[in-house]
Write a protein that holds these residues in place. Structure first.
Motif, PDB file in Angstrom:
ATOM      1  N   ALA A 163     -30.034 -21.767   3.607  1.00 39.37           N
ATOM      2  CA  ALA A 163     -30.850 -22.689   2.826  1.00 39.37           C
ATOM      3  C   ALA A 163     -30.594 -24.122   3.255  1.00 39.37           C
ATOM      4  O   ALA A 163     -29.485 -24.492   3.640  1.00 39.37           O
ATOM      5  N   GLU A 164     -31.637 -24.912   3.207  1.00 42.66           N
ATOM      6  CA  GLU A 164     -31.476 -26.338   3.475  1.00 42.66           C
ATOM      7  C   GLU A 164     -30.581 -26.956   2.398  1.00 42.66           C
ATOM      8  O   GLU A 164     -30.740 -26.652   1.214  1.00 42.66           O
TER       9      GLU A 164
ATOM     10  N   ALA B 188     -43.191 -31.587   2.373  1.00 44.50           N
ATOM     11  CA  ALA B 188     -42.247 -30.512   2.670  1.00 44.50           C
ATOM     12  C   ALA B 188     -41.352 -30.299   1.466  1.00 44.50           C
ATOM     13  O   ALA B 188     -40.943 -31.266   0.817  1.00 44.50           O
ATOM     14  N   ILE B 189     -41.053 -29.025   1.164  1.00 38.94           N
ATOM     15  CA  ILE B 189     -40.171 -28.719   0.039  1.00 38.94           C
ATOM     16  C   ILE B 189     -39.055 -27.787   0.498  1.00 38.94           C
ATOM     17  O   ILE B 189     -39.249 -26.902   1.329  1.00 38.94           O
ATOM     18  N   ALA B 190     -37.872 -28.012  -0.089  1.00 40.84           N
ATOM     19  CA  ALA B 190     -36.700 -27.176   0.145  1.00 40.84           C
ATOM     20  C   ALA B 190     -36.794 -25.919  -0.721  1.00 40.84           C
ATOM     21  O   ALA B 190     -37.711 -25.790  -1.546  1.00 40.84           O
TER      22      ALA B 190
ATOM     23  N   ILE C  37     -38.801 -32.071  -3.023  1.00 36.33           N
ATOM     24  CA  ILE C  37     -39.707 -32.626  -2.013  1.00 36.33           C
ATOM     25  C   ILE C  37     -38.868 -33.445  -1.039  1.00 36.33           C
ATOM     26  O   ILE C  37     -38.259 -34.447  -1.414  1.00 36.33           O
ATOM     27  N   THR C  38     -38.825 -33.013   0.210  1.00 33.80           N
ATOM     28  CA  THR C  38     -37.931 -33.625   1.196  1.00 33.80           C
ATOM     29  C   THR C  38     -38.658 -34.489   2.211  1.00 33.80           C
ATOM     30  O   THR C  38     -38.021 -35.096   3.074  1.00 33.80           O
ATOM     31  N   GLY C  39     -39.977 -34.522   2.146  1.00 33.78           N
ATOM     32  CA  GLY C  39     -40.746 -35.365   3.057  1.00 33.78           C
ATOM     33  C   GLY C  39     -42.209 -35.324   2.667  1.00 33.78           C
ATOM     34  O   GLY C  39     -42.671 -34.359   2.046  1.00 33.78           O
ATOM     35  N   TRP C  40     -42.968 -36.373   3.008  1.00 35.58           N
ATOM     36  CA  TRP C  40     -44.395 -36.429   2.698  1.00 35.58           C
ATOM     37  C   TRP C  40     -45.044 -37.450   3.607  1.00 35.58           C
ATOM     38  O   TRP C  40     -44.366 -38.272   4.253  1.00 35.58           O
ATOM     39  N   ASN C  41     -46.368 -37.413   3.669  1.00 37.72           N
ATOM     40  CA  ASN C  41     -47.074 -38.387   4.499  1.00 37.72           C
ATOM     41  C   ASN C  41     -47.849 -39.372   3.626  1.00 37.72           C
ATOM     42  O   ASN C  41     -47.852 -39.267   2.393  1.00 37.72           O
ATOM     43  N   ALA C  42     -48.492 -40.322   4.290  1.00 40.53           N
ATOM     44  CA  ALA C  42     -49.181 -41.386   3.553  1.00 40.53           C
ATOM     45  C   ALA C  42     -50.336 -40.832   2.716  1.00 40.53           C
ATOM     46  O   ALA C  42     -50.613 -41.329   1.616  1.00 40.53           O
TER      47      ALA C  42
ATOM     48  N   HIS D 235     -36.723 -23.788  10.712  1.00 37.57           N
ATOM     49  CA  HIS D 235     -36.283 -24.075   9.341  1.00 37.57           C
ATOM     50  C   HIS D 235     -37.127 -23.230   8.389  1.00 37.57           C
ATOM     51  O   HIS D 235     -37.931 -23.762   7.620  1.00 37.57           O
ATOM     52  N   PRO D 236     -36.961 -21.896   8.418  1.00 34.04           N
ATOM     53  CA  PRO D 236     -37.872 -21.019   7.663  1.00 34.04           C
ATOM     54  C   PRO D 236     -37.818 -21.202   6.158  1.00 34.04           C
ATOM     55  O   PRO D 236     -38.750 -20.807   5.462  1.00 34.04           O
ATOM     56  N   ASP D 237     -36.743 -21.785   5.627  1.00 37.78           N
ATOM     57  CA  ASP D 237     -36.673 -22.008   4.189  1.00 37.78           C
ATOM     58  C   ASP D 237     -37.359 -23.301   3.767  1.00 37.78           C
ATOM     59  O   ASP D 237     -37.510 -23.572   2.576  1.00 37.78           O
ATOM     60  N   LEU D 238     -37.769 -24.092   4.733  1.00 40.94           N
ATOM     61  CA  LEU D 238     -38.434 -25.361   4.451  1.00 40.94           C
ATOM     62  C   LEU D 238     -39.936 -25.138   4.572  1.00 40.94           C
ATOM     63  O   LEU D 238     -40.423 -24.768   5.632  1.00 40.94           O
ATOM     64  N   HIS D 239     -40.677 -25.312   3.493  1.00 39.88           N
ATOM     65  CA  HIS D 239     -42.111 -25.081   3.518  1.00 39.88           C
ATOM     66  C   HIS D 239     -42.875 -26.397   3.648  1.00 39.88           C
ATOM     67  O   HIS D 239     -42.544 -27.379   2.981  1.00 39.88           O
ATOM     68  N   VAL D 240     -43.863 -26.386   4.516  1.00 42.53           N
ATOM     69  CA  VAL D 240     -44.759 -27.523   4.694  1.00 42.53           C
ATOM     70  C   VAL D 240     -46.075 -27.179   3.996  1.00 42.53           C
ATOM     71  O   VAL D 240     -46.720 -26.183   4.331  1.00 42.53           O
ATOM     72  N   VAL D 241     -46.448 -27.973   3.005  1.00 48.12           N
ATOM     73  CA  VAL D 241     -47.665 -27.754   2.224  1.00 48.12           C
ATOM     74  C   VAL D 241     -48.716 -28.763   2.689  1.00 48.12           C
ATOM     75  O   VAL D 241     -48.438 -29.957   2.783  1.00 48.12           O
ATOM     76  N   ILE D 242     -49.907 -28.248   2.978  1.00 45.11           N
ATOM     77  CA  ILE D 242     -50.976 -29.095   3.531  1.00 45.11           C
ATOM     78  C   ILE D 242     -52.247 -28.883   2.725  1.00 45.11           C
ATOM     79  O   ILE D 242     -52.618 -27.747   2.414  1.00 45.11           O
ATOM     80  N   TYR D 243     -52.914 -29.977   2.376  1.00 46.44           N
ATOM     81  CA  TYR D 243     -54.211 -29.934   1.705  1.00 46.44           C
ATOM     82  C   TYR D 243     -55.285 -30.360   2.714  1.00 46.44           C
ATOM     83  O   TYR D 243     -55.243 -31.483   3.203  1.00 46.44           O
ATOM     84  N   THR D 244     -56.215 -29.461   2.990  1.00 44.87           N
ATOM     85  CA  THR D 244     -57.322 -29.793   3.887  1.00 44.87           C
ATOM     86  C   THR D 244     -58.603 -29.882   3.074  1.00 44.87           C
ATOM     87  O   THR D 244     -58.783 -29.151   2.099  1.00 44.87           O
TER      88      THR D 244
END
Length: 265
Positions: free
Chosen positions: A102-103, A127-129, A134-139, A252-261
């Motif tokens: 785990a991260e 990105a979520i652990a 929430i460990t990262g996000w964009n503008a 980093h398989p435990d770290l999920h990147v969530v994207i809204y298109t």
């Protein structure tokens, strides 16, 4: 699809190659002398792993024997296998993969993940652990949910924000349904870590701070993630419709990147 004899043969060949390539001094043995080549002897691997030399020889020969997971773990430690190599050995013997590490809680997403988020310009992404910090996000995500940049680090957890931030509640026209679904997905993903996560500070805080969370927690609802339509009522941009996607970086398989298109109206 490979056959059982082929998998046994590959397992034997792999163990033999790793044994031959290991420096004896790495396991506390004297250096290879003038009368022996580098690497460990079969007898040495067997002794260090707690199995008989005959049995280990049969394993390298690909004979029809079934090593236990505990024995394979011992061999992995003896041969100084990497996590990927260890998982490979287990898969050849028919065992499930090792649980990924785990991260660390509160750790910022790795640089390459943050650069990926930034490259998704115009698409809200974060990105979520494993505990949904929430460990990262964009503008674009900060424009959708500005509080992510100003909330205290201890509160920058998706579950906490969904159940306690009035902005999020107003942002989600289907808050009651979405909040419960998020918790059901969280429980489904926790799996064997659920006991640890249930004792995590954010869960304990939510049990004390949010009646809707307490009610949902007692439901024990489980639901796997699925890409789907999401609708937001943004205070400045009005109604926004997105498709909700989630990816996991291979390293980093435990770290999920969530994207809204963007979704069609």
């Amino acid at each position: 699809m490979s056959t059982a004899p082929e998998r046994r043969a590959e397992l034997g060949s792999f163990l033999r190659a790793r044994r031959a390539g290991l420096d004896p001094t790495a396991v506390g043995l004297p250096p290879a002398g003038p009368r022996r080549r580098g690497g460990l002897r079969r007898e040495e691997v067997a002794t260090l792993s707690g199995v008989s030399a005959t049995w280990y020889t049969w394993l390298e020969q690909g004979r029809d024997i079934q090593p236990s997971r505990q024995v394979l773990d011992a061999l992995a430690r003896c041969l100084r296998l990497t996590g990927t190599e260890h998982a490979y050995v287990l898969s050849l013997a028919g065992y499930t993969p090792l649980p990924s590490a785990a991260e660390p809680a509160g750790q910022e997403a790795p640089g390459h993940v943050r650069r990926l988020l930034d490259a998704l310009a115009g698409f809200p992404a974060y990105a979520i652990a494993p505990d949904w910090t929430i460990t990262g996000w964009n503008a674009a995500y900060a424009a959708l949910y500005p509080n992510v940049a100003t909330v205290a680090p201890a509160d920058r957890n998706l579950l906490w924000l969904v159940f306690t931030d009035p902005y999020v509640r107003d942002l989600l026209p289907d808050w009651e349904t979405t909040s419960r679904r998020f918790l059901a997905e969280f429980r489904a993903e926790a799996g064997p870590r659920l006991g640890d996560l249930a004792r995590s500070p954010v869960i304990q805080r939510l049990l004390g701070a949010s009646g809707p969370f307490r009610d949902a927690w007692q439901d024990h609802r489980i639901e796997g993630f699925a890409s789907r339509l999401r609708v937001f009522h943004h205070p400045a941009q009005g109604v926004l419709r997105y498709e909700h996607h989630r990816l996991a970086p291979a390293d980093h398989p435990d770290l999920h990147v969530v994207i809204y298109t963007p979704a069609a109206p």
